[in-house]
Design a protein around this motif. Structure first.
Motif, PDB file in Angstrom:
ATOM      1  N   ASP A  28       0.824  -1.209   0.000  1.00 49.67           N
ATOM      2  CA  ASP A  28       0.000   0.000   0.000  1.00 49.67           C
ATOM      3  C   ASP A  28       0.860   1.261   0.000  1.00 49.67           C
ATOM      4  O   ASP A  28       0.508   2.260  -0.647  1.00 49.67           O
ATOM      5  CB  ASP A  28      -0.929  -0.015   1.213  1.00 49.67           C
ATOM      6  CG  ASP A  28      -1.998  -1.096   1.120  1.00 49.67           C
ATOM      7  OD1 ASP A  28      -2.174  -1.665   0.021  1.00 49.67           O
ATOM      8  OD2 ASP A  28      -2.631  -1.383   2.158  1.00 49.67           O
ATOM      9  N   ARG A  29       1.978   1.223   0.715  1.00 47.90           N
ATOM     10  CA  ARG A  29       2.891   2.379   0.715  1.00 47.90           C
ATOM     11  C   ARG A  29       3.459   2.607  -0.679  1.00 47.90           C
ATOM     12  O   ARG A  29       3.581   3.756  -1.139  1.00 47.90           O
ATOM     13  CB  ARG A  29       4.026   2.144   1.714  1.00 47.90           C
ATOM     14  CG  ARG A  29       3.627   2.200   3.179  1.00 47.90           C
ATOM     15  CD  ARG A  29       3.608   3.615   3.724  1.00 47.90           C
ATOM     16  NE  ARG A  29       4.889   4.272   3.611  1.00 47.90           N
ATOM     17  CZ  ARG A  29       5.890   4.128   4.498  1.00 47.90           C
ATOM     18  NH1 ARG A  29       5.745   3.304   5.542  1.00 47.90           N
ATOM     19  NH2 ARG A  29       7.016   4.797   4.352  1.00 47.90           N
ATOM     20  N   GLU A  33       2.963   5.995  -3.503  1.00 48.45           N
ATOM     21  CA  GLU A  33       4.114   6.818  -3.882  1.00 48.45           C
ATOM     22  C   GLU A  33       3.810   7.605  -5.153  1.00 48.45           C
ATOM     23  O   GLU A  33       3.224   7.068  -6.101  1.00 48.45           O
ATOM     24  CB  GLU A  33       5.337   5.935  -4.131  1.00 48.45           C
ATOM     25  CG  GLU A  33       6.084   5.526  -2.874  1.00 48.45           C
ATOM     26  CD  GLU A  33       7.137   6.555  -2.500  1.00 48.45           C
ATOM     27  OE1 GLU A  33       7.110   7.674  -3.047  1.00 48.45           O
ATOM     28  OE2 GLU A  33       8.004   6.230  -1.665  1.00 48.45           O
ATOM     29  N   HIS A 135      14.059   3.702   0.537  1.00 44.61           N
ATOM     30  CA  HIS A 135      13.106   2.777   1.132  1.00 44.61           C
ATOM     31  C   HIS A 135      13.760   1.859   2.156  1.00 44.61           C
ATOM     32  O   HIS A 135      13.231   0.794   2.472  1.00 44.61           O
ATOM     33  CB  HIS A 135      12.413   1.946   0.051  1.00 44.61           C
ATOM     34  CG  HIS A 135      11.344   2.691  -0.671  1.00 44.61           C
ATOM     35  ND1 HIS A 135      10.711   2.199  -1.801  1.00 44.61           N
ATOM     36  CD2 HIS A 135      10.765   3.906  -0.433  1.00 44.61           C
ATOM     37  CE1 HIS A 135       9.813   3.083  -2.224  1.00 44.61           C
ATOM     38  NE2 HIS A 135       9.835   4.117  -1.416  1.00 44.61           N
ATOM     39  N   LEU A 138      11.395   0.924   5.024  1.00 51.31           N
ATOM     40  CA  LEU A 138      10.028   0.595   4.634  1.00 51.31           C
ATOM     41  C   LEU A 138       9.545  -0.707   5.267  1.00 51.31           C
ATOM     42  O   LEU A 138       8.349  -0.982   5.280  1.00 51.31           O
ATOM     43  CB  LEU A 138       9.941   0.503   3.113  1.00 51.31           C
ATOM     44  CG  LEU A 138       8.581   0.736   2.452  1.00 51.31           C
ATOM     45  CD1 LEU A 138       8.041   2.120   2.769  1.00 51.31           C
ATOM     46  CD2 LEU A 138       8.699   0.552   0.935  1.00 51.31           C
TER      47      LEU A 138
END
Length: 223
Positions: A28-29, A33, A135, A138
């Motif tokens: 989902d992240r 973006e 990232h 992340l």
């Protein structure tokens, strides 16, 4: 690609808890973006797809994908065959290989290593274009830990180049592994212990002592 955003070719790796507990939030992240994310979605898990757990004989840990568009294709340190000039870390890897075994590949594409059981795994599987390390926090590191734990079930060779890769050493458990730790091949550190470390001949010596075939590092074995 399955509805959960994972490739069908993940095979046995799909059983890792990461894909149920962590991947949905990371997916989902990434979807939210507004920057270009590398490598392309369909190549994100290419390293795992190319080397299933039972086939892995050696592991090389990288940090994150190349942040230059057109370079990263999902395998650590590897790039598309037409990339010129070679990425700088890969240039140094080839210099050390030339000194170690007298030969080196003629392109940046290392997929033929994966076909021989070398897992080229970055500890982050995505990067914003032009933003190396973007990232790193992340949550990809949890996948790396689980992969190493999964591969600790029998003796394998692990190449940990640089402090970042070496920070994952605690997740390599059990006896009889070959663990080679040295400086990173980056231009900033290669002369601090990567050059002269002879990782390629060391892995092959260990494999042949175990009765296994050596890895053809410089070029794919003729068929």
């Amino acid at each position: 690609m399955a509805p959960d955003g994972l490739p069908d070719a993940l095979g046995a790796w799909r059983a890792l808890p990461f894909f149920d507990t962590d991947w949905p939030a990371i997916r989902d992240r990434l979807a939210a973006e507004d920057r270009v994310i590398l490598p392309p979605d369909h190549l994100r898990f290419a390293a795992l797809e190319a080397a299933q757990p039972g086939a892995v004989r050696a592991v090389i840990l990288g940090q994150d994908p190349y942040p230059t568009p057109g370079h990263a294709h999902g395998l650590a340190f590897s790039a598309e065959a037409d990339v010129r000039p070679l990425p700088r870390s890969l240039t140094n890897i080839y210099k050390e290989m030339q000194a170690d075994i007298g030969a080196a590949p003629d392109s940046a594409d290392l997929r033929f290593w994966a076909r021989q059981g070398v897992l080229l795994l970055n500890t982050a599987l995505s990067v914003p274009a032009g933003s190396a390390g973007g990232h790193a926090k992340l949550g990809w590191d949890r996948l790396t830990r689980q992969v190493l734990e999964r591969l600790s079930d029998r003796p394998r060779a692990f190449l940990l180049w640089g402090g970042h890769a070496q920070s994952f050493r605690p997740w390599i458990t059990g006896p009889d592994h070959l663990v080679l730790a040295s400086a990173h091949p980056s231009p900033l550190s290669a002369r601090r212990g990567f050059f002269g470390s002879r990782p390629f001949s060391s892995v092959n010596k260990w494999l042949t002592a175990r009765g296994e075939a050596p890895i053809h590092w410089a070029q794919a074995e003729a068929t």
